[in-house]
Design a protein around this motif. Sequence first.
Motif, mmCIF file in Angstrom:
data_model
loop_
_atom_site.group_PDB
_atom_site.id
_atom_site.type_symbol
_atom_site.label_atom_id
_atom_site.label_comp_id
_atom_site.label_asym_id
_atom_site.label_seq_id
_atom_site.Cartn_x
_atom_site.Cartn_y
_atom_site.Cartn_z
ATOM 1 N N THR A 1 0.831 -1.208 0.000
ATOM 2 C CA THR A 1 0.000 0.000 0.000
ATOM 3 C C THR A 1 0.863 1.255 0.000
ATOM 4 O O THR A 1 0.584 2.210 -0.732
ATOM 5 C CB THR A 1 -0.926 0.000 1.222
ATOM 6 O OG1 THR A 1 -1.779 -1.142 1.171
ATOM 7 C CG2 THR A 1 -1.773 1.261 1.278
ATOM 8 N N ALA A 2 1.925 1.244 0.816
ATOM 9 C CA ALA A 2 2.807 2.409 0.883
ATOM 10 C C ALA A 2 3.461 2.686 -0.469
ATOM 11 O O ALA A 2 3.556 3.841 -0.905
ATOM 12 C CB ALA A 2 3.868 2.193 1.952
ATOM 13 N N ALA A 3 3.911 1.632 -1.149
ATOM 14 C CA ALA A 3 4.544 1.802 -2.460
ATOM 15 C C ALA A 3 3.544 2.324 -3.476
ATOM 16 O O ALA A 3 3.848 3.216 -4.282
ATOM 17 C CB ALA A 3 5.135 0.480 -2.925
ATOM 18 N N LEU A 4 2.325 1.788 -3.441
ATOM 19 C CA LEU A 4 1.292 2.209 -4.381
ATOM 20 C C LEU A 4 0.883 3.661 -4.126
ATOM 21 O O LEU A 4 0.738 4.458 -5.068
ATOM 22 C CB LEU A 4 0.092 1.274 -4.260
ATOM 23 C CG LEU A 4 -0.950 1.276 -5.381
ATOM 24 C CD1 LEU A 4 -0.293 1.133 -6.745
ATOM 25 C CD2 LEU A 4 -1.953 0.158 -5.141
ATOM 26 N N ASP A 5 0.734 4.004 -2.859
ATOM 27 C CA ASP A 5 0.400 5.390 -2.531
ATOM 28 C C ASP A 5 1.531 6.332 -2.959
ATOM 29 O O ASP A 5 1.278 7.442 -3.440
ATOM 30 C CB ASP A 5 0.159 5.536 -1.028
ATOM 31 C CG ASP A 5 -1.135 4.887 -0.565
ATOM 32 O OD1 ASP A 5 -1.952 4.529 -1.430
ATOM 33 O OD2 ASP A 5 -1.309 4.729 0.658
ATOM 34 N N GLY A 6 2.771 5.865 -2.799
ATOM 35 C CA GLY A 6 3.910 6.689 -3.167
ATOM 36 C C GLY A 6 3.948 7.022 -4.649
ATOM 37 O O GLY A 6 4.196 8.170 -5.030
ATOM 38 N N VAL A 7 3.707 6.024 -5.491
ATOM 39 C CA VAL A 7 3.734 6.310 -6.930
ATOM 40 C C VAL A 7 2.522 7.151 -7.326
ATOM 41 O O VAL A 7 2.596 7.960 -8.255
ATOM 42 C CB VAL A 7 3.823 5.027 -7.783
ATOM 43 C CG1 VAL A 7 5.150 4.339 -7.583
ATOM 44 C CG2 VAL A 7 2.674 4.080 -7.523
ATOM 45 N N GLY A 8 1.411 6.983 -6.605
ATOM 46 C CA GLY A 8 0.246 7.824 -6.875
ATOM 47 C C GLY A 8 0.559 9.288 -6.614
ATOM 48 O O GLY A 8 0.218 10.164 -7.421
ATOM 49 N N VAL A 9 1.232 9.560 -5.507
ATOM 50 C CA VAL A 9 1.632 10.931 -5.184
ATOM 51 C C VAL A 9 2.625 11.447 -6.225
ATOM 52 O O VAL A 9 2.544 12.603 -6.665
ATOM 53 C CB VAL A 9 2.246 10.987 -3.774
ATOM 54 C CG1 VAL A 9 2.895 12.342 -3.521
ATOM 55 C CG2 VAL A 9 1.184 10.701 -2.721
ATOM 56 N N ALA A 10 3.568 10.583 -6.640
ATOM 57 C CA ALA A 10 4.577 10.992 -7.616
ATOM 58 C C ALA A 10 3.942 11.335 -8.965
ATOM 59 O O ALA A 10 4.320 12.319 -9.610
ATOM 60 C CB ALA A 10 5.613 9.894 -7.789
ATOM 61 N N VAL A 11 2.982 10.534 -9.389
ATOM 62 C CA VAL A 11 2.303 10.810 -10.666
ATOM 63 C C VAL A 11 1.552 12.132 -10.572
ATOM 64 O O VAL A 11 1.584 12.952 -11.495
ATOM 65 C CB VAL A 11 1.360 9.650 -11.030
ATOM 66 C CG1 VAL A 11 0.451 10.038 -12.201
ATOM 67 C CG2 VAL A 11 2.160 8.405 -11.392
ATOM 68 N N ALA A 12 0.879 12.345 -9.448
ATOM 69 C CA ALA A 12 0.127 13.591 -9.274
ATOM 70 C C ALA A 12 1.043 14.806 -9.245
ATOM 71 O O ALA A 12 0.633 15.913 -9.607
ATOM 72 C CB ALA A 12 -0.695 13.521 -7.993
ATOM 73 N N GLY A 13 2.302 14.613 -8.831
ATOM 74 C CA GLY A 13 3.229 15.724 -8.704
ATOM 75 C C GLY A 13 4.104 15.977 -9.917
ATOM 76 O O GLY A 13 4.982 16.841 -9.862
ATOM 77 N N LEU A 14 3.918 15.244 -11.010
ATOM 78 C CA LEU A 14 4.721 15.455 -12.207
ATOM 79 C C LEU A 14 4.550 16.872 -12.737
ATOM 80 O O LEU A 14 3.462 17.460 -12.664
ATOM 81 C CB LEU A 14 4.322 14.453 -13.296
ATOM 82 C CG LEU A 14 4.664 12.976 -13.030
ATOM 83 C CD1 LEU A 14 4.039 12.097 -14.116
ATOM 84 C CD2 LEU A 14 6.166 12.760 -12.979
#
Length: 337
Positions: free
Chosen positions: A168-181
């Motif tokens: 979950t932490a890894a998935l949430d992390g990439v979600g935040v990263a995609v949103a921050g591009l």
Amino acid sequence: MSGGSPDEQPEATALGAFLARTWECDPAGVRVRIAGQSTAGARRRNLVLDVEGGPHPGRYVATVLPTADIAILSMVDEAAVRTLARAHGVPVPEVVAVTDDESIVGGACFVSEFVAGETIPRRVLRLVAEHGVGSRIVTQLGGAFAALHAIDPAEAPAAMAAPAAPVTAALDGVGVAVAGLLRPEPAFSYVLRWLRDHRPAEPAARRIVHADVRTGNVIVDATGLRAILDWETAKVGDPMEDLAWVCTRMWRFGEDHLTVGGLGAVDTLRDAYVAAGGTWDDERFHWWRVLVTMRWGTGLAGQAAMHLDGRFSSVVMAASGRRVAEMAHDALALLDT
């Protein structure tokens, strides 16, 4: 960096005094010459040291973090996890001194033994092809991963405390990263949806993972694997993440038929890992391969952003942005395998 006398190198003098304090000996008897600077990626620098006198003369490497602003794991904690892994049979250069005092060489640093061998990826792959040791290195990596993942995570530095749910932490992390591009990347948005739809259960056991073992972060020679370097990303999480990351296409450097770092086959890695006591899960392995590929793509975009906004100006960081589209392609390609 060229060598010279200690008096001509203020950093050498400061490192000599630091080692003398660590070794509890007369600083006048410890002489350090900076013999050169080896590759250390975009984030850190490595000074090759020749130490004369004192209780432990020899060749060492000082690894320096230029600014704490880019730290993932502190140098003190990285040194601790390196020492822990080494004590459990993982091939890691021995750390002999560590400090968070930035005044010595312009940043927190640790000093470790010098291990001879090759690290530059293209040279590694030429050496491997010349001596036919690719499969041997992959087998050794499988054993090293198993040894690392067998360590009780309670022994790890407190800063590496495990998330309750690493998937979950890894998935949430990439979600935040995609949103921050800085600009939208539709391919990453599509892959993120696939990751969410196919997410595996949380691992039955969370273990210490290096999280950045790859061609370029290992030392090899004609006999095989000598050492695993760069533990700044170490954490407690899902062991399958380690096994997936070393198989990312970017680390094959053109040898795409050799999935494990351009060195050998996944079957070889899996068999060695299992033989040494590791537990392998094909579905989790595949999911993590997709995730780490996309995460590296967003990470490269983040490195370029750090250069653009002035947090860490570097040509290497700036150039990272050109690989983002390649990572998007690779992540999409993995969905069809």
